[in-house]
Structures are given as C-alpha cells and as structure tokens.
Design a protein around this motif. Structure first.
Motif, mmCIF file in Angstrom:
data_model
loop_
_atom_site.group_PDB
_atom_site.id
_atom_site.type_symbol
_atom_site.label_atom_id
_atom_site.label_comp_id
_atom_site.label_asym_id
_atom_site.label_seq_id
_atom_site.Cartn_x
_atom_site.Cartn_y
_atom_site.Cartn_z
ATOM 1 N N SER A 436 -35.838 24.335 -80.553
ATOM 2 C CA SER A 436 -34.551 24.256 -81.244
ATOM 3 C C SER A 436 -34.530 23.003 -82.127
ATOM 4 O O SER A 436 -35.329 22.091 -81.952
ATOM 5 N N PHE A 437 -33.608 23.017 -83.068
ATOM 6 C CA PHE A 437 -33.502 21.917 -84.029
ATOM 7 C C PHE A 437 -32.105 21.323 -83.914
ATOM 8 O O PHE A 437 -31.133 22.069 -83.773
ATOM 9 N N ASP A 438 -32.003 20.023 -83.995
ATOM 10 C CA ASP A 438 -30.690 19.392 -84.069
ATOM 11 C C ASP A 438 -30.515 18.951 -85.506
ATOM 12 O O ASP A 438 -31.239 18.063 -85.976
ATOM 13 N N LEU A 439 -29.584 19.602 -86.223
ATOM 14 C CA LEU A 439 -29.496 19.376 -87.668
ATOM 15 C C LEU A 439 -28.125 18.846 -88.064
ATOM 16 O O LEU A 439 -27.107 19.169 -87.436
ATOM 17 N N ALA A 440 -28.112 18.074 -89.154
ATOM 18 C CA ALA A 440 -26.851 17.494 -89.626
ATOM 19 C C ALA A 440 -26.178 18.448 -90.609
ATOM 20 O O ALA A 440 -26.845 19.038 -91.457
ATOM 21 N N VAL A 441 -24.861 18.585 -90.486
ATOM 22 C CA VAL A 441 -24.109 19.415 -91.429
ATOM 23 C C VAL A 441 -23.880 18.587 -92.695
ATOM 24 O O VAL A 441 -23.289 17.505 -92.628
ATOM 25 N N VAL A 442 -24.346 19.078 -93.848
ATOM 26 C CA VAL A 442 -24.141 18.316 -95.094
ATOM 27 C C VAL A 442 -23.264 19.064 -96.101
ATOM 28 O O VAL A 442 -22.898 18.529 -97.131
ATOM 29 N N GLY A 443 -22.951 20.343 -95.794
ATOM 30 C CA GLY A 443 -22.092 21.081 -96.728
ATOM 31 C C GLY A 443 -21.586 22.351 -96.080
ATOM 32 O O GLY A 443 -22.044 22.743 -95.001
ATOM 33 N N ALA A 444 -20.604 22.980 -96.729
ATOM 34 C CA ALA A 444 -20.113 24.274 -96.231
ATOM 35 C C ALA A 444 -19.869 25.194 -97.413
ATOM 36 O O ALA A 444 -19.510 24.745 -98.515
ATOM 37 N N PHE A 445 -20.121 26.474 -97.174
ATOM 38 C CA PHE A 445 -19.869 27.512 -98.177
ATOM 39 C C PHE A 445 -18.644 28.279 -97.709
ATOM 40 O O PHE A 445 -18.504 28.545 -96.516
ATOM 41 N N PHE A 446 -17.789 28.651 -98.658
ATOM 42 C CA PHE A 446 -16.613 29.425 -98.262
ATOM 43 C C PHE A 446 -17.036 30.864 -98.027
ATOM 44 O O PHE A 446 -17.900 31.397 -98.723
ATOM 45 N N GLY A 447 -16.394 31.481 -96.998
ATOM 46 C CA GLY A 447 -16.810 32.817 -96.606
ATOM 47 C C GLY A 447 -16.186 33.913 -97.463
ATOM 48 O O GLY A 447 -15.379 33.639 -98.357
ATOM 49 N N MET A 448 -16.583 35.117 -97.157
ATOM 50 C CA MET A 448 -16.002 36.264 -97.859
ATOM 51 C C MET A 448 -15.397 37.181 -96.801
ATOM 52 O O MET A 448 -15.637 37.006 -95.608
ATOM 53 N N GLY A 449 -14.658 38.182 -97.224
ATOM 54 C CA GLY A 449 -14.069 39.159 -96.307
ATOM 55 C C GLY A 449 -13.196 38.450 -95.290
ATOM 56 O O GLY A 449 -12.311 37.677 -95.651
#
Ligand code: AMP
Length: 588
Positions: A436-449
């Motif tokens: 497994s990987f421990d990763l940093a959140v650097v951005g977010a995309f807005f969802g659809m539906g």
C-alpha cells in the motif's frame, strides 16, 4: 530587525519553484540576519514558532482571523467572509483589504520581528474566557502596522496555512552553504535527525560552527527522527539480503510511539512528532513504573488488545485512543499494550550507536516486563525456511508481517534514515503486486452525476525526500464511501491553495489545489510508466513519470503521518523495479 525583511523573503521564496534558487536565496538571507534571530526565522519559514514536537499551535480559528482583518481594514465582516470564500486564502484577503486601507491612512509604526513574535506568542498562550477577544486584538494590532505583504504572511501563519515551499531539506542545504560547506551537510542533517529541531541546529551552527553541531547530543524531550525499513518482495530475498542470517520480529499493526522516559515523567511521540501522551496515559505510567533506568528513550508499537481473549486487534481499534474525549472510558474499553522494539538512549548513554543485538539485550535489561509493557517477539533466523515459518507464526498472532533486522556490527539505530538494516515483509505483498502507499492529497476534481459540485476524485502525490517536492502518482476516485465523501470538505478545505503549491509538481490540473498535508492510504494493482504523472519523472522514461493503475482508497486516513512521511518517490521507484523483476520472472 524589521518583519518586512522577512516577509519580502517569503514573497521571493513563494515565487520561485527552483529548489536551487530557493536554497541560494535562503543561504544568503541566513547570513544577513542577526544571529540571535536565526532560530525563530527558521521556524517562521515553515510557519511555526517552535519545532513540531512542542505540540502547541497558534490556535486561531478562521472566524477570529476574519474578524481581525475586517476590523483593521474597516471592511464589513460579511464582505470579508465573501472574499475569503472566493479567494480561498486568508493571506490574499488580508493583503488586498489592508492594501486598500493603507492608501487611505498613513499612520502606522514599522513592525519589528520582535514585536510580531511577541504578539504571536501571546496569541498562542491566550486562554480563559476572553481569550478569543484577546487573540483577535493581538492580531489586529499587528495587521494595523503591516504592509499588504506582511499582512499576507501573518494571516497565513496564524491560520496554519504558511507554505512558501521551504522544506526541511532545503533549509538544511541553505544552512550548510551559509555556515559550513556542502560536504558537512550529513553532520548538519544528523543534528536535525537527533533533535527534530531545525531552529536549534541553525542557532548552534551560527553561534558555534560545525563543531557545535557535531557535539549535539540526544536528549530526553527532543524526539529523534525515526529509523525506517526497506522492503523486499519475498522472505528468501530478505534473508539473502541480510547475508543468510538475521533477527526477525513480528511486525505489529498499531501506532508507533517513541517514549521519552524522564525522571519527572514520560512523553510519548508519534512518528510525525505529535505528542501522544494524552492518548496513552496508561502506557506512559506503566513505562515509568517498569523502567529500571532513570532516563531512557525507547520505541515500540502500541497495539489494541481484546480485553477478553488477549488477542491483538487491527489498527482501527487503537485509533479510538486518538480521540481526545472520554479517555477514561477508552482506557477501559480499548486496552492497549506496547511492544517495544528498540532503545535509543539510557542514563546518559547514546545507545543508538550500539549494534542491534546489544540494543536488544539492553532493552530487555532496562524493563521489568509484564502487564501492558512487553517486547516484540523476536527470533534469530538462519534460513529462508525458518523465516517463512516465523512469518506464518506472525500472521497467526494477528500481526501484519515481519521486520527483519541486521545483526552486523554496523546495525546501529540510524535516525531519520530508511535502509536495508531493517527490511519489512508484509502479508499484502503476497496477494498484490505492490504494497500500500501513503500519499498526500494535493488536489481535488469536482464530480459528475451524483457527485456533481462535490469532490469526486483526488490528485495524490508521493514525496521526494531528496528534493523536498511532491510528484503526482494517481487520480484517486475509488474506495470512497458516502460518509467519507461527505467528510472530504471538512478534512481538506483548510488546506485549499489558490494556485498550485510551490512544492508540488503536476501536469494534471485539478479543480482545486491543496497544500500537501492530508495523507491517505491507497492500494493499487500496478505501478506503470505514466506520461501524466510527475513522480520519478525522467527516471525510467525521459518524458514520463510513474503512476498507479487502479488506485483505491483503503478507508484509512493516515493522520499519524505528515506529508513528509508519506511514501517516497524513491520507494515507488524501488517497488516499480521489484514489480518489473517479478513480472519478468513470471514470464520466464
Ligand atoms: P510501514 O509503516 O509499513 O513503513 O512499516 C514500518 C512501521 O512498522 C514502523 O514505523 C513501526 O510503526 C511498525 N512496526 C511494527 N512492528 C515493528 C517492529 N518489530 N520493529 C520495527 N517497526 C515495527
């Protein structure tokens, strides 16, 4: 010294993304500031007043900062709030509004660094009933005498959003260039690794030179950067790499704790240097009672235990102890044991320099074992077969795998380093191609539906511990349940960044950016060459980096890890090489 000199330096740093340039700027700046100010300047470069392990925060809520900006600039609170929502950065709001105000009024006193720090310390320590009013007033006083740029960084510092991209590694480089030579960098880094206090290293270097840094010692109360393990894909390779013989210990699935057992009490630190003493007061007490030395620093894993059967429980159960409330009940409901695996210091002796077998014996001699205090199960292994057997026993005991440890003379405790003196092998390695990987959140995309207008997927990055930068490895959109999706804004929005944070390299452009702070655990089917990701860019392909295929969130927010403790680009490269080797073997 005027605070404006520092604010201008922050501004210059923020506008360069070249690490070399940043280092050159900082090293020049460090030589020009009064030596007695260097310590606090180094902390402030990272938005702090103390080293991380002090565990005190300025504690100003967004609401209070808004009030201070609104009252100083004479802008209605509602309007200030609206600007903040639009701009996403308190610093930018303060800069603009204070700028406007300055055009109208000219009266203000130049703000010295000393006065700024004095007020920030007063904000930090304000408590009691009218503490909120006090804090707002103290900040407003500073804002009143600030230029727009000074206001920008003040508001970022008090809200914990200060990131000008000066990572610890860059600051260490700059310190070496300023006060010693690049060849001396390892000595300077050692000073940091054994004290976790960059400001102290800077001050020692400026006042006493390299000799002073060489004389820095491990002390109770100053956490030490933890030693980390490499990984290999099979027990056979682990035993071979260790030279055919090694110690193996169970790898417990809990929370790593570094205990500083002093004459007057015990402090427990997490691997990201948070003070965990209040989460495990029973463990702190038991360690003090059962430790035969006057002073000691040890490490162990705190694991939740089933009160009825005595069996070890998975990681999730020990996290109940991280919730600050209702500790008395939590102690009863979620019993915890510490399995100690190392000793670093005892009664004036730097035990970290002893080889593993000697440390292990000393650890055993230093404690009366029993109750909540135990040592990790360990066996000396002479063949892969013995290793396999031990691994299976570890799994049967509900551990996640094994930790192999070198028995050679050079098997010292290497603070802050990941190497083959310790090698981990986990159960997951058998099922999947990768760990497994421990990763940093650097951005977010807005969802659809169903996810329209909400965060639907996250841009995740690994940390490059050589450059201090973050490179993206995947867009993560799977594994989120409804509760997690709903909690995302609360978890992430504090770290919103108006533009790409200067420490992040990315080709994908998300809907919003975050300063790398929150760490999530991710599993993936495979690592592949990816033209759209920037981790390890140019290492395996001149125009591409490495990316994760079919990434999935495991549900585990790694709040025990900071962004600099997440999976490194170096580790991902190694995993990629292992995977390629494995694949070519499968194809033979
Ligand atoms: P990982 O988090 O997968 O990189 O694995 C390293 C972690 O395993 C360490 O930071 C410890 O928290 C944990 N651990 C569990 N058992 C041991 C052990 N016997 N020796 C060292 N670390 C251990």
């Amino acid at each position: 010294m005027l605070y404006s000199e520092l604010a201008e330096q922050f501004d210059a740093l923020e506008h360069t993304s070249s690490r070399l340039e940043m280092t050159a700027m900082l090293s020049h700046f460090f030589t020009t500031v009064p030596p007695e100010n260097l310590r606090i300047i180094v902390y402030l470069c990272q938005g702090k007043l103390h080293p991380d392990f002090y565990g005190v925060e300025l504690g100003m809520s967004d609401k209070l900062v808004l009030k201070a900006i609104s009252s100083t600039s004479g802008t209605p609170l509602k309007e200030t709030e609206k600007m903040w929502t639009l701009m996403g950065d308190p610093g930018a709001v303060a800069e603009q509004l204070i700028g406007k105000k300055k055009q109208m009024t000219l009266f203000s006193e130049p703000l010295t660094l000393e006065r700024m720090v004095k007020n920030l310390l007063a904000i930090e320590s304000a408590d009691g009933r009218d503490s909120q009013t006090k804090k707002t007033k103290l900040l407003a006083q500073l804002l009143h005498d600030s230029s727009p740029i000074e206001a920008r960084y003040l508001c970022r510092i008090v809200t914990g959003r200060m990131r000008v991209g000066a990572g610890s590694m860059t600051i260490l480089d700059a310190l070496a260039d300023a006060f010693a030579n690049r060849e001396d960098r390892p000595e300077i880094e050692r000073g940091f690794n054994i004290t976790c206090d960059l400001g102290l290293v800077a001050e020692t270097l400026a006042e006493k030179g390299l000799e002073g840094v060489k004389e820095m010692k491990i002390t109770i109360g100053n956490p030490i950067k933890v030693m980390l393990a490499e990984r290999l894909p099979s027990i056979t390779q682990v035993v071979e790499k260790m030279g055919g013989r090694c110690a193996m210990e169970y790898k417990y699935d809990g929370i790593r704790v570094q205990a500083h057992i002093g004459k007057d009490g015990v402090k427990l630190y997490s691997r990201r240097l948070e003070d965990l003493t209040s989460n495990f007061p029973d463990i702190a007490d038991a360690l003090r009672k059962q430790c035969k030395a006057e002073e000691a620093i040890i490490e162990g894993e705190c694991v939740a235990i089933d009160g009825k059967t005595g069996e070890m429980l998975p990681f999730q159960s020990v996290t109940h102890r991280r919730k600050k409330h209702g500790m008395e009940n939590a102690i009863k409901e979620f019993p915890v044991k510490i399995f100690m695996f190392d000793i670093i210091y005892s009664d004036g002796i730097d035990v970290s320099l002893y080889p593993y077998p000697e440390r292990r014996s000393r650890l055993g001699e230093t404690f009366d074992l029993g109750g909540q205090v135990d040592m990790t199960t360990m066996r000396i292994i002479d063949s892969p077969e013995e290793g396999e057997e031990f691994f299976n026993e570890a799994l049967a005991a509900k551990c996640e795998g094994i930790m192999a440890k070198s028995l050679y003379q050079d098997s010292v405790y290497r603070a802050g380093s990941r190497g083959f003196l310790w090698i981990k092998y986990k159960k997951d390695y058998e099922a999947a191609l990768t760990d497994s990987f421990d990763l940093a959140v650097v951005g977010a995309f807005f969802g659809m539906g169903k996810r329209a207008g909400k965060y639907g997927a996250l841009l995740m990055a690994a940390y490059d511990d050589e450059t201090g930068r973050f490179g993206t490895v995947c867009k993560l959109g799977t594994g989120f349940d409804d509760a997690f999706l709903a909690s995302m804004p609360e978890l992430l929005d504090k770290y919103l960044s108006e533009e790409r944070p200067s420490s992040v390299d990315a080709k994908m452009i998300p809907g919003v950016w975050f300063d790398p702070t929150v760490v999530l655990e991710v599993v993936a089917a495979e690592i592949s060459i990816s033209p759209i990701h920037t981790a390890a860019e140019g290492m395996f392909n001149s125009d591409a980096g490495l990316g994760l295929r079919f990434p999935r969130f495991t549900g585990r927010v790694r709040d025990d890890k900071g962004p600099e403790q997440c999976t490194t680009v170096h580790e991902i490269c190694e995993m990629y090489e292992l995977q390629e080797k494995k694949d070519s073997r499968l194809g033979e």
